[in-house]
Write a protein that holds these residues in place. Sequence first.
Motif, short mmCIF file in Angstrom:
data_model
loop_
_atom_site.label_atom_id
_atom_site.label_comp_id
_atom_site.label_asym_id
_atom_site.label_seq_id
_atom_site.Cartn_x
_atom_site.Cartn_y
_atom_site.Cartn_z
N SER A 11 66.20 33.87 -18.79
CA SER A 11 66.94 33.29 -17.66
C SER A 11 68.48 33.46 -18.14
O SER A 11 68.86 33.22 -18.92
CB SER A 11 66.68 31.78 -17.79
N ALA A 61 63.88 29.61 -10.17
CA ALA A 61 65.06 28.85 -10.54
C ALA A 61 66.09 28.95 -9.26
O ALA A 61 66.10 29.76 -8.72
CB ALA A 61 65.70 29.36 -11.63
N GLN A 76 73.28 24.55 -16.47
CA GLN A 76 73.84 24.73 -15.10
C GLN A 76 72.82 25.69 -14.50
O GLN A 76 71.94 26.12 -14.51
CB GLN A 76 75.46 25.34 -15.14
N GLY A 77 73.22 25.79 -13.07
CA GLY A 77 72.33 26.67 -11.87
C GLY A 77 71.86 28.15 -12.66
O GLY A 77 72.48 28.61 -13.49
N ILE A 78 70.72 28.85 -12.09
CA ILE A 78 70.29 30.04 -12.62
C ILE A 78 70.34 30.85 -11.43
O ILE A 78 69.89 30.66 -10.52
CB ILE A 78 68.84 29.68 -13.13
N PHE A 79 70.75 32.06 -12.00
CA PHE A 79 70.80 33.31 -10.96
C PHE A 79 69.91 34.43 -11.26
O PHE A 79 69.92 35.50 -10.46
CB PHE A 79 72.25 33.70 -10.49
N GLN A 125 68.96 25.56 -20.27
CA GLN A 125 70.52 25.93 -19.86
C GLN A 125 71.24 24.64 -18.80
O GLN A 125 70.32 23.93 -18.37
CB GLN A 125 70.33 27.07 -18.99
N ASP A 140 69.70 25.87 -7.93
CA ASP A 140 71.08 25.31 -8.10
C ASP A 140 70.72 24.08 -9.07
O ASP A 140 71.72 23.51 -9.29
CB ASP A 140 71.19 24.85 -6.89
N GLY A 165 72.31 32.49 -16.29
CA GLY A 165 72.83 31.42 -15.32
C GLY A 165 74.40 31.07 -15.54
O GLY A 165 75.13 31.74 -16.31
N PRO A 172 79.78 33.44 -15.81
CA PRO A 172 78.44 33.46 -15.28
C PRO A 172 77.74 34.63 -15.45
O PRO A 172 78.22 35.77 -15.33
CB PRO A 172 78.55 33.10 -13.87
N GLN A 175 69.26 22.85 -13.18
CA GLN A 175 68.88 23.80 -14.59
C GLN A 175 67.49 23.44 -14.92
O GLN A 175 67.07 23.85 -16.01
CB GLN A 175 70.12 23.08 -15.59
#
Length: 368
Positions: A354, A313, A338-341, A336, A315, A356, A76, A317
């Motif tokens: 972005s 963004a 999956q989730g974005i951090f 993307q 939990d 993730g 990640p 996509q």
Amino acid sequence: MRTNLPIICAVLPHRGRRGAVALLSCCLLWLVVACGSTPGSAVVTPAPTATSKPTATPEVPGTATPLLTYSGHVGPVIGVAWSPDNTRIASCGNDGTVQVWAVESGNLLWKTRIGHYAFAVAWSPDGRKIAGGAGDGNVTLLDASNGQQLAAYTDQSGAIEGLAWSPDSTFIVAGSQDKTADVWNVRTGKRVLSYTGHSAAVARVAWSPDGKHIASASYDGTVQVWDASTGKRLLSYSGNGAPVWSVAWSPDGKHIVSGTGAAGAFPPVRAQNTVKIWDPTTGQTVLTYAGTSDQYETYALAWSPDSQSIVSAGDDQIIPVWNATTGKDLFHYQGQSQGIFGLAWSADGTRIASAGIDGTVQIWKPQT
């Protein structure tokens, strides 16, 4: 459509995505990031050859245009930052490295390991330095041109989750899981103050454009605004109603946007997840953004350079870009898986990056 987080390893085989996010966030993704990186000392690895190429993705009507996918990290990606001249990106994540790469080609320019995990990255406004925050509580200062370590600040005992530079590139503030936000003078290497106003981990920090104030977001459910010189608390905002994971100061200095997530709560927060725009002088809520669903958890936020739009963004996509005055969605980006951090808007306003859980950083064109 939301997807399960496939990175919790064998820790939570039956709890599902939201239970995973809740436990994951007890220590800024300790369950997430523990699934792929290996320990190592700080090293610099020059890499003149390309490690990623632009990914051709057909444009979908009503969405943003994907321009490039960078896949240089293992596991990640947690943080992302643009260089002030818009030509390079710094990213950090699960593999414990800070990586700098060229925006147009995706070529890796250098990478430096700063610890077992790297949770935060920030590029100095003068373009000369990059700060990286690690899971062991250390802040590493790097030369932006080659990744060489310039200094290390080691007084905080918890994972560094947020970093922000002062506008004049003289100071850096580091938010930690030890509940503190420390301000360092990068010219002298001295800590000038330690803010201790929170009762839980500090998730993100943001410096006001005029350099006078700092906003710190915490799992205690507040965003606190304090004097950057004295550490005196000026305001405590609790309007989000849940643990606060993300905070960003508008470039014009008039507003702050903050968003909530599951944080340390278990069972996870299923209600009161909100994104709020508010006045940092009065604490008055200006706008509430509903998000892409009624359970929208927001782990990353960024303003457009003109302060007119916000990208958020969390939990899922779906990455919405929305009007900061009306809250109306302008378009969604769904490149993307999956989730974005991590989110960052380029200084010239032409592109968004972005980062993730799927291990990529993607660059795309906002259509505001």
